[in-house]
Design a protein around this motif. Structure first.
Motif, mmCIF file in Angstrom:
data_model
loop_
_atom_site.group_PDB
_atom_site.id
_atom_site.type_symbol
_atom_site.label_atom_id
_atom_site.label_comp_id
_atom_site.label_asym_id
_atom_site.label_seq_id
_atom_site.Cartn_x
_atom_site.Cartn_y
_atom_site.Cartn_z
ATOM 1 N N ILE B 144 6.651 0.657 0.409
ATOM 2 C CA ILE B 144 5.653 0.964 1.439
ATOM 3 C C ILE B 144 5.378 2.465 1.452
ATOM 4 C CG2 ILE B 144 5.262 1.036 3.940
ATOM 5 C CD1 ILE B 144 6.900 -1.645 3.955
ATOM 6 N N VAL B 145 6.474 3.237 1.427
ATOM 7 C CA VAL B 145 6.314 4.709 1.419
ATOM 8 C C VAL B 145 5.525 5.132 0.187
ATOM 9 C CG1 VAL B 145 7.552 6.899 1.297
ATOM 10 C CG2 VAL B 145 8.401 5.095 2.740
ATOM 11 N N ALA B 146 5.896 4.542 -0.957
ATOM 12 C CA ALA B 146 5.225 4.901 -2.205
ATOM 13 C C ALA B 146 3.746 4.560 -2.144
ATOM 14 C CB ALA B 146 5.881 4.171 -3.362
ATOM 15 N N ALA B 147 3.443 3.360 -1.610
ATOM 16 C CA ALA B 147 2.038 2.937 -1.520
ATOM 17 C C ALA B 147 1.266 3.867 -0.597
ATOM 18 C CB ALA B 147 1.962 1.511 -1.003
ATOM 19 N N LYS B 148 1.908 4.227 0.483
ATOM 20 C CA LYS B 148 1.249 5.120 1.448
ATOM 21 C C LYS B 148 0.934 6.472 0.789
ATOM 22 C CE LYS B 148 -0.095 6.180 5.555
ATOM 23 N NZ LYS B 148 -1.296 5.556 6.063
ATOM 24 N N GLN B 149 1.930 6.973 0.047
ATOM 25 C CA GLN B 149 1.733 8.265 -0.615
ATOM 26 C C GLN B 149 0.630 8.178 -1.663
ATOM 27 O OE1 GLN B 149 5.565 9.420 -1.987
ATOM 28 N NE2 GLN B 149 6.041 10.521 -0.138
ATOM 29 N N GLN B 150 0.630 7.043 -2.364
ATOM 30 C CA GLN B 150 -0.392 6.851 -3.381
ATOM 31 C C GLN B 150 -1.780 6.829 -2.744
ATOM 32 O OE1 GLN B 150 0.502 6.769 -6.556
ATOM 33 N NE2 GLN B 150 -1.632 6.726 -7.187
ATOM 34 N N MET B 151 -1.867 6.149 -1.606
ATOM 35 C CA MET B 151 -3.149 6.084 -0.900
ATOM 36 C C MET B 151 -3.570 7.470 -0.435
ATOM 37 S SD MET B 151 -2.495 2.577 1.136
ATOM 38 C CE MET B 151 -3.677 2.782 2.439
ATOM 39 N N GLU B 152 -2.596 8.240 0.025
ATOM 40 C CA GLU B 152 -2.907 9.607 0.462
ATOM 41 C C GLU B 152 -3.400 10.449 -0.704
ATOM 42 O OE1 GLU B 152 0.192 11.564 2.588
ATOM 43 O OE2 GLU B 152 0.306 9.952 4.062
ATOM 44 N N ALA B 153 -2.738 10.248 -1.852
ATOM 45 C CA ALA B 153 -3.149 10.997 -3.044
ATOM 46 C C ALA B 153 -4.594 10.665 -3.414
ATOM 47 C CB ALA B 153 -2.222 10.663 -4.206
ATOM 48 N N VAL B 154 -4.915 9.367 -3.349
ATOM 49 C CA VAL B 154 -6.291 8.955 -3.663
ATOM 50 C C VAL B 154 -7.267 9.551 -2.648
ATOM 51 C CG1 VAL B 154 -7.819 6.952 -3.797
ATOM 52 C CG2 VAL B 154 -5.579 6.853 -4.845
ATOM 53 N N ALA B 155 -6.857 9.532 -1.366
ATOM 54 C CA ALA B 155 -7.720 10.082 -0.314
ATOM 55 C C ALA B 155 -7.973 11.568 -0.540
ATOM 56 C CB ALA B 155 -7.071 9.856 1.044
ATOM 57 N N TYR B 156 -6.919 12.271 -0.928
ATOM 58 C CA TYR B 156 -7.078 13.711 -1.198
ATOM 59 C C TYR B 156 -8.004 13.946 -2.381
ATOM 60 C CZ TYR B 156 -3.735 15.433 2.188
ATOM 61 O OH TYR B 156 -3.115 15.779 3.337
ATOM 62 N N SER B 157 -7.862 13.090 -3.379
ATOM 63 C CA SER B 157 -8.734 13.228 -4.552
ATOM 64 C C SER B 157 -10.190 13.039 -4.149
ATOM 65 C CB SER B 157 -8.377 12.197 -5.608
ATOM 66 O OG SER B 157 -7.033 12.262 -5.888
ATOM 67 N N GLN B 158 -10.404 12.008 -3.282
ATOM 68 C CA GLN B 158 -11.779 11.772 -2.820
ATOM 69 C C GLN B 158 -12.297 12.954 -2.025
ATOM 70 O OE1 GLN B 158 -11.441 8.107 -0.713
ATOM 71 N NE2 GLN B 158 -11.646 6.846 -2.553
ATOM 72 N N ARG B 159 -11.415 13.484 -1.177
ATOM 73 C CA ARG B 159 -11.844 14.624 -0.362
ATOM 74 C C ARG B 159 -12.103 15.859 -1.237
ATOM 75 N NH1 ARG B 159 -7.717 14.895 3.833
ATOM 76 N NH2 ARG B 159 -7.985 12.658 3.859
ATOM 77 N N THR B 160 -11.299 15.996 -2.273
ATOM 78 C CA THR B 160 -11.511 17.113 -3.200
ATOM 79 C C THR B 160 -12.878 16.995 -3.852
ATOM 80 O OG1 THR B 160 -9.174 17.024 -3.657
ATOM 81 C CG2 THR B 160 -10.464 18.350 -5.139
ATOM 82 N N GLU B 161 -13.201 15.764 -4.232
ATOM 83 C CA GLU B 161 -14.498 15.532 -4.863
ATOM 84 C C GLU B 161 -15.633 15.850 -3.889
ATOM 85 O OE1 GLU B 161 -14.825 14.990 -7.998
ATOM 86 O OE2 GLU B 161 -17.014 14.997 -7.755
ATOM 87 N N ALA B 162 -15.433 15.435 -2.615
ATOM 88 C CA ALA B 162 -16.438 15.722 -1.584
ATOM 89 C C ALA B 162 -16.592 17.229 -1.405
ATOM 90 C CB ALA B 162 -16.034 15.071 -0.274
ATOM 91 N N LEU B 163 -15.440 17.926 -1.445
ATOM 92 C CA LEU B 163 -15.474 19.390 -1.311
ATOM 93 C C LEU B 163 -16.235 20.023 -2.461
ATOM 94 C CD1 LEU B 163 -12.045 20.846 -0.130
ATOM 95 C CD2 LEU B 163 -14.249 21.024 0.965
#
Lengths: 117, 359
Positions: B144-163
């Motif tokens: 669960i922790v790993a999945a959450k972190q993975q999701m956060e990583a993806v979210a950050y990547s998306q936000r980076t792209e938006a930036l």
């Protein structure tokens, strides 16, 4: 038959050249000195590490083929099942070979040992 | 247990690194935007908005991650306990029914003392099941922790792209503004400071009194921006009060179900364990079947049978003395001995054939 074979060899033979390896001599010694039938495991335990569990039965089989020892399965009472252990004892030939092996004049053993083992 | 730990730690560490990497990229880009010299009002607006969004979202995610883990574990435990309670009730009902039924069958007076049946609990099996359960829980929590972190990583990547997109847009705007109008850097800096002070106070106010939004939102010039700040502040408030979005509730529901499944598996295994009577083969049985196939009967009888008989003799002697580990060690030694004997027999038989052929 033994004498016929033994007369084919005329040259002198040292104790090391007798068809008896160190392990075989040790086994014969134990069997002769104990004056009773022994199990393979007993011989391993008595030998203080000289005989190994993995090799002793192969050696015993070889000695049996040479006619130095004989064996029979351990007699067990009726309800007991499973593989019986094997008991070994030295034959007359084995005793003679061992005596010859221990004797300082090794060439005397030629009269008793079949050539080629 | 150690394998479970290793898998869990590996997955968590890998996802943690992925998340950190995504975060670093995001931060780097954000810093690039920060230090980019700007003199247009639009840039400051956008920059400020991005900065506020980023900080608020990050705080909200951090709080929510720990909360989700905590609540996730509680959900698993709750599911487990619920199924346990259900099974206990079921067993109790069954016992009551059987008791009544047996009494009616045998017409036994209730006060009669019967011979007590001694029931022994297998503590070793129970401890194994507990370890299994712990492993499963640990594994599930780790994933669960790993999945959450993975999701956060993806979210950050998306936000980076938006930036990146935002930066591109801002830079083009800056270029166009710079090309068309002269600018006053002092005025821009003052404006920037004023915006920062104003929106900070606004956020703190909104955190306390969310209903003030409508008042601020009526101002036409800042309406859009105030609305965004209000949304962010609301998210922040939600994260502080540990409120979850809909998908998190679904996750918690799934975790509760997982707990239930774990409980069912646990009690099922326990039941199987209690019912099963394991009959083990004597040591060396498999080896004997192998050597019987590979070697002649004479060799088996003279070499392998006595060895296996010795193995069993020593093994059962150790078991009689309650020395289980010694018995296991004996098995290991005899396996080695049997392998040695197998090798030696093969070598000797080969030489025998060879010498016979020579004669």
């Amino acid at each position: 038959m033994l004498n016929k074979k033994s007369t084919q060899k005329s040259k002198e033979v040292t104790p090391q050249q007798l068809p008896l390896s160190r392990k075989e001599a040790l086994i014969l010694e134990m069997l002769i000195l104990s004056r009773r039938e022994l199990f393979g495991l007993e011989m391993v335990k008595t030998s203080n590490g000289e005989l190994k569990r993995g090799t002793i039965y192969v050696t015993l089989q070889r000695m049996q083929e040479k006619g130095f020892i004989e064996s029979k399965p351990e007699p067990r009472p009726a309800p007991e099942v499973g593989i019986p252990r094997r008991m070994y004892w030295a034959t007359g030939l084995g005793e003679q070979v061992f005596t010859a092996y221990c004797s300082p004049r090794a060439n005397l053993a030629l009269d008793f040992v079949p050539a080629g083992g | 247990m150690s394998a479970t730990c290793a898998v869990c730690v590996t997955v968590v560490v890998r996802t943690y690194h992925a998340k950190q990497e995504a975060l670093a990229q995001y931060e780097e880009l954000r810093r690039t935007i920060e230090i980019t010299p700007s003199n247009a009002l639009d840039f400051i607006y956008s920059h400020e908005a991005l900065q506020l969004d980023a900080s608020i979202t990050f705080t909200q995610q951090k709080g929510s991650s720990f909360a989700l883990l905590f609540y996730g574990l509680i959900a698993v435990a709750a599911g487990f306990m619920a199924v346990t309670a259900f099974i206990t009730l079921l067993q109790f009902g069954k016992a009551v029914y059987l008791r009544g039924h047996t009494r009616s069958l045998f017409n036994m007076p209730s006060g009669r003392v019967t011979q007590a049946t001694q029931r022994k609990r297998d503590l070793r099996a129970l401890s194994r099941q507990v370890i299994l359960l712990l492993c499963c829980t640990f594994l599930a929590a780790g994933f669960i922790v790993a999945a959450k972190q993975q999701m956060e990583a993806v979210a950050y990547s998306q936000r980076t792209e938006a930036l990146r997109q935002e930066r591109k847009k801002i830079l083009s705007e800056v270029r166009s503004v710079t090309a068309s109008e002269p600018f006053d850097i002092k005025q821009v800096i003052e404006r920037n400071k004023a915006i920062q002070t104003r929106y900070r106070s606004l956020i703190s106010l909104l955190k306390k009194y969310p209903s003030y939004t409508s008042k601020y939102a009526t101002r036409s010039d800042d309406r859009g921006y105030v609305q965004r700040v209000y949304t962010s502040a609301r998210e922040l408030t939600d994260s502080f009060s540990l409120r979850f979005p809909a998908e998190s509730w679904l996750t918690l529901l799934a975790l509760t179900l997982l707990g239930g499944i774990l409980a069912v598996a646990f009690y099922g295994l326990l039941r199987l364990r209690m019912r099963s009577i394991s009959i083990k083969q004597a040591p060396g049985s498999r080896f004997r079947s192998i050597v019987t196939f590979l070697y002649s009967q004479k060799t088996v009888e003279e070499v392998f049978d006595p060895l296996i008989a010795d193995w069993r003799f020593e093994y059962f002697e150790a078991l009689d003395q309650k020395r289980r580990w010694k018995a296991r060690w004996i098995s290991v030694r005899y396996v080695y001995s049997l392998l040695m004997a197998m090798g030696l027999s093969r070598v000797f038989s080969f030489f025998k054939v060879f010498t016979r052929a020579g004669k």
